[in-house]
Design an enzyme around this catalytic site. Structure first.
Site, mmCIF file in Angstrom:
data_model
loop_
_atom_site.group_PDB
_atom_site.id
_atom_site.type_symbol
_atom_site.label_atom_id
_atom_site.label_comp_id
_atom_site.label_asym_id
_atom_site.label_seq_id
_atom_site.Cartn_x
_atom_site.Cartn_y
_atom_site.Cartn_z
ATOM 1 N N VAL A 187 -17.538 4.375 -6.391
ATOM 2 C CA VAL A 187 -18.407 4.167 -5.226
ATOM 3 C C VAL A 187 -19.851 4.105 -5.718
ATOM 4 C CG1 VAL A 187 -19.178 5.289 -3.084
ATOM 5 C CG2 VAL A 187 -16.756 5.316 -3.713
ATOM 6 N N PHE A 188 -20.615 3.134 -5.245
ATOM 7 C CA PHE A 188 -21.997 3.013 -5.740
ATOM 8 C C PHE A 188 -22.957 3.985 -5.042
ATOM 9 C CE2 PHE A 188 -21.373 -0.439 -2.614
ATOM 10 C CZ PHE A 188 -22.363 -0.150 -1.690
ATOM 11 N N TYR A 232 0.843 -1.204 0.000
ATOM 12 C CA TYR A 232 0.000 0.000 0.000
ATOM 13 C C TYR A 232 0.879 1.256 0.000
ATOM 14 C CZ TYR A 232 -4.009 -3.059 0.983
ATOM 15 O OH TYR A 232 -4.974 -4.035 0.927
HETATM 16 N N1 LIG Z 1 -7.237 -8.000 0.138
HETATM 17 C C1 LIG Z 1 -7.318 -7.280 -0.962
HETATM 18 O O1 LIG Z 1 -7.059 -7.758 -2.068
HETATM 19 C C2 LIG Z 1 -7.757 -5.848 -0.838
HETATM 20 C C3 LIG Z 1 -8.034 -5.097 -1.987
HETATM 21 C C4 LIG Z 1 -8.434 -3.778 -1.816
HETATM 22 C C5 LIG Z 1 -8.576 -3.227 -0.552
HETATM 23 N N2 LIG Z 1 -8.287 -3.973 0.540
HETATM 24 C C6 LIG Z 1 -8.436 -3.409 1.908
HETATM 25 O O2 LIG Z 1 -9.742 -2.907 2.034
HETATM 26 C C7 LIG Z 1 -9.697 -1.566 2.496
HETATM 27 C C8 LIG Z 1 -10.862 -0.810 1.948
HETATM 28 O O3 LIG Z 1 -10.758 -0.710 0.536
HETATM 29 P P1 LIG Z 1 -11.271 0.562 -0.238
HETATM 30 O O4 LIG Z 1 -10.607 1.767 0.274
HETATM 31 O O5 LIG Z 1 -11.238 0.252 -1.687
HETATM 32 O O6 LIG Z 1 -12.784 0.528 0.260
HETATM 33 P P2 LIG Z 1 -14.006 1.457 0.402
HETATM 34 O O7 LIG Z 1 -14.177 1.741 1.843
HETATM 35 O O8 LIG Z 1 -15.070 0.749 -0.336
HETATM 36 O O9 LIG Z 1 -13.691 2.813 -0.386
HETATM 37 C C9 LIG Z 1 -13.150 3.938 0.227
HETATM 38 C C10 LIG Z 1 -13.006 5.006 -0.821
HETATM 39 O O10 LIG Z 1 -14.314 5.394 -1.264
HETATM 40 C C11 LIG Z 1 -14.425 6.811 -1.133
HETATM 41 N N3 LIG Z 1 -15.809 7.219 -0.883
HETATM 42 C C12 LIG Z 1 -16.495 8.130 -1.635
HETATM 43 N N4 LIG Z 1 -17.737 8.271 -1.198
HETATM 44 C C13 LIG Z 1 -17.870 7.433 -0.151
HETATM 45 C C14 LIG Z 1 -18.946 7.151 0.729
HETATM 46 N N5 LIG Z 1 -20.139 7.751 0.609
HETATM 47 N N6 LIG Z 1 -18.756 6.257 1.716
HETATM 48 C C15 LIG Z 1 -17.558 5.647 1.860
HETATM 49 N N7 LIG Z 1 -16.491 5.873 1.046
HETATM 50 C C16 LIG Z 1 -16.644 6.764 0.043
HETATM 51 C C17 LIG Z 1 -13.498 7.165 0.009
HETATM 52 O O11 LIG Z 1 -13.181 8.524 -0.094
HETATM 53 P P3 LIG Z 1 -12.785 9.376 1.202
HETATM 54 O O12 LIG Z 1 -11.434 8.902 1.592
HETATM 55 O O13 LIG Z 1 -12.779 10.756 0.680
HETATM 56 O O14 LIG Z 1 -13.827 9.133 2.256
HETATM 57 C C18 LIG Z 1 -12.331 6.244 -0.285
HETATM 58 O O15 LIG Z 1 -11.527 6.782 -1.328
HETATM 59 C C19 LIG Z 1 -8.328 -1.050 2.029
HETATM 60 O O16 LIG Z 1 -7.883 0.058 2.803
HETATM 61 C C20 LIG Z 1 -7.493 -2.260 2.242
HETATM 62 O O17 LIG Z 1 -7.105 -2.307 3.597
HETATM 63 C C21 LIG Z 1 -7.889 -5.263 0.421
#
Ligand SMILES: NC(=O)c1ccc[n+]([C@@H]2O[C@H](COP(=O)([O-])OP(=O)(O)OC[C@H]3O[C@@H](n4cnc5c(N)ncnc54)[C@H](OP(=O)(O)O)[C@@H]3O)[C@@H](O)[C@H]2O)c1
Length: 305
Positions: free
Chosen positions: A225-226, A52
Site C-alpha cells: 500500500v502506498f 478469489y
Molecule cells: N480484475 C483483476 O485482475 C483484479 C486484480 C486484483 C483485484 N481485483 C479486485 O479489486 C479489489 C480490490 O483489490 P485490492 O484488495 O488489491 O485493493 P486495495 O483496496 O488497493 O487494497 C486493499 C488492501 O490494502 C490494505 N490496506 C492497508 N492500508 C490501507 C489503507 N490505508 N487504505 C486502504 N487499504 C489499506 C487493506 O487492508 P485491510 O483489509 O486491513 O483494510 C487490504 O488488504 C479486489 O477485491 C478485487 O475485487 C481485480
C-alpha cells in the site's frame, strides 16, 4: 454515496464498489459486519471472481449478506471467470461451468455482471459469444464485461458478441497511472509517452465502457500500500495535506483522486475492515479541484510536459 451510470446507462450503481477478493481471510462475523457496513454506506455493487480464495470468498460473502435484511434486487453482484491454475480459459465449457459454480457459492440465481478476467490468447470469440448468449437467455447473467483488456481485444469480441461489453476492469491507482500518463505525454521522447494499453482510457470513454479501478491503494502488482509508506514521502505529504483540508482520511483522498476523473471510473476497494471502509466512503462526498488532482499526480513522481 453517489451513483454512476455503468456502460451506456444499463445499470446505475454506487461509484465505490466493494471488492471481495480478500474476504476469505476474515471471520464470518467480521465479514457480516463488513458487508452490512458497505450496504449502510450506500455500496450496492460487489465484485467477485471464481478464483478469489479458491471459491471461498464467494461463499463467505453469501453467508455474510444472508445475515442482512437486504433483498437480492437491492444490490448487484459481479463475478469473473477465465483464470485457471497456470493458464487462461475462455472456452465455452469453462465459462458455463464457472458461472454455475459461482451461482451456487453466491446462493443466487443470477449474476448482474460477468467479466472475462484476463485475456486468453487461445480464445475463440465465437465460443465466448455462444456462452454469453446461453447465459443471457437462461437469465443466469444480465450483463457482460471484461477485465485487463485493450481496445483491439474488445473490438475482436464485439465482432461476435450479441451483448454489449459494459465494463473493463483495469489496475489504476495514484501510483499506477499508465493509462493516464501516455495521454499526457503525447509526442514526448520519454517513457511516460509509451502507450502500453493503446489509449484504453479514451477508447472506453468513446465506447461507453465503464472502467473499474482495481487495487486503488496498491503500488506495483500487489507490492504493498502506498499510503503511510516511507517509499512515497512526497506523495503522502501531499495526500495528508489535502486530507486535512477536506476533513477526510488519506484513504478517502486516494479514492477521491480516481473518482475525480471525468471518465466516471467506478473504484473497487478491497479493504476487509468496516471502519476503514466507512472512512473510504467519505470520498464520495468530496471533490478534488483540478489543481489538487494534478498536485497529487505530480507528487507521485510524474512530470508534466
Ligand atoms: N480484475 C483483476 O485482475 C483484479 C486484480 C486484483 C483485484 N481485483 C479486485 O479489486 C479489489 C480490490 O483489490 P485490492 O484488495 O488489491 O485493493 P486495495 O483496496 O488497493 O487494497 C486493499 C488492501 O490494502 C490494505 N490496506 C492497508 N492500508 C490501507 C489503507 N490505508 N487504505 C486502504 N487499504 C489499506 C487493506 O487492508 P485491510 O483489509 O486491513 O483494510 C487490504 O488488504 C479486489 O477485491 C478485487 O475485487 C481485480
Amino acid at each position: 454515496m453517489k451513483k454512476i451510470n455503468i456502460g451506456n446507462g444499463e445499470i446505475s450503481a454506487s461509484e465505490i464498489s466493494l471488492g471481495c477478493m480478500r474476504i476469505n481471510e476474515i471471520t464470518s462475523n467480521d465479514a457480516a459486519s463488513l458487508i452490512s457496513t458497505a450496504l449502510e454506506q450506500g455500496i450496492d455493487f460487489f465484485d467477485h471472481a471464481d478464483i478469489y480464495g479458491d471459491g471461498k470468498s464467494e461463499e463467505v460473502f453469501a453467508e455474510a449478506i444472508g445475515t442482512t435484511n437486504y433483498s437480492r434486487e437491492k444490490y448487484m453482484l459481479q463475478t469473473k471467470c477465465g483464470i485457471q491454475p497456470g493458464y487462461f480459459d475462455f472456452s465455452k465449457e469453462h465459462i458455463l461451468n464457472s458461472v454455475d459454480k459461482s451461482l451456487k457459492r453466491l446462493k443466487t440465481d443470477y449474476i448482474d455482471v460477468l467479466l472475462l478476467h484476463r485475456p486468453d490468447t487461445l480464445m475463440e470469440p465465437e465460443e465466448v459469444a455462444e456462452a454469453f448468449t446461453k447465459l443471457h437467455s437462461s437469465g443466469k447473467v444480465k450483463y457482460f464485461g471484461v477485465s485487463n483488456q485493450k481496445p483491439m481485444q474488445i473490438e475482436l469480441l464485439n465482432k461476435y458478441l450479441e451483448q454489449n461489453i459494459i465494463i473493463n476492469q483495469l489496475q489504476l491507482s495514484i501510483t499506477n497511472t499508465g493509462m493516464i500518463d501516455s495521454g499526457l505525454n503525447v509526442n514526448m521522447e520519454n517513457n511516460a509517452s509509451i502507450d502500453r494499453d493503446n489509449s484504453i482510457l479514451e477508447y472506453c470513454r468513446l465506447k461507453d465502457i465503464t472502467i473499474q479501478a482495481w487495487s486503488p491503494f496498491q503500488y506495483g502488482m500487489f507490492a504493498g500500500v502506498f499510503l503511510d509508506n516511507d517509499k512515497f514521502p512526497e506523495l503522502n505529504n501531499k495526500i495528508n495535506e489535502i486530507a486535512k483540508i477536506k476533513g477526510v482520511t488519506n484513504s478517502a483522498i486516494a479514492v477521491a483522486w480516481i473518482l475525480r476523473h471525468p471518465a466516471k471510473i467506478q473504484t473497487i476497494v478491497g479493504t476487509t475492515k468496516s471502519s476503514r471502509l466507512k472512512d473510504i466512503c467519505q470520498a464520495s462526498r468530496i471533490e478534488l479541484t483540478r489543481q489538487e488532482w494534478y498536485e497529487i499526480y505530480r507528487a507521485a513522481g510524474n512530470k508534466l510536459p
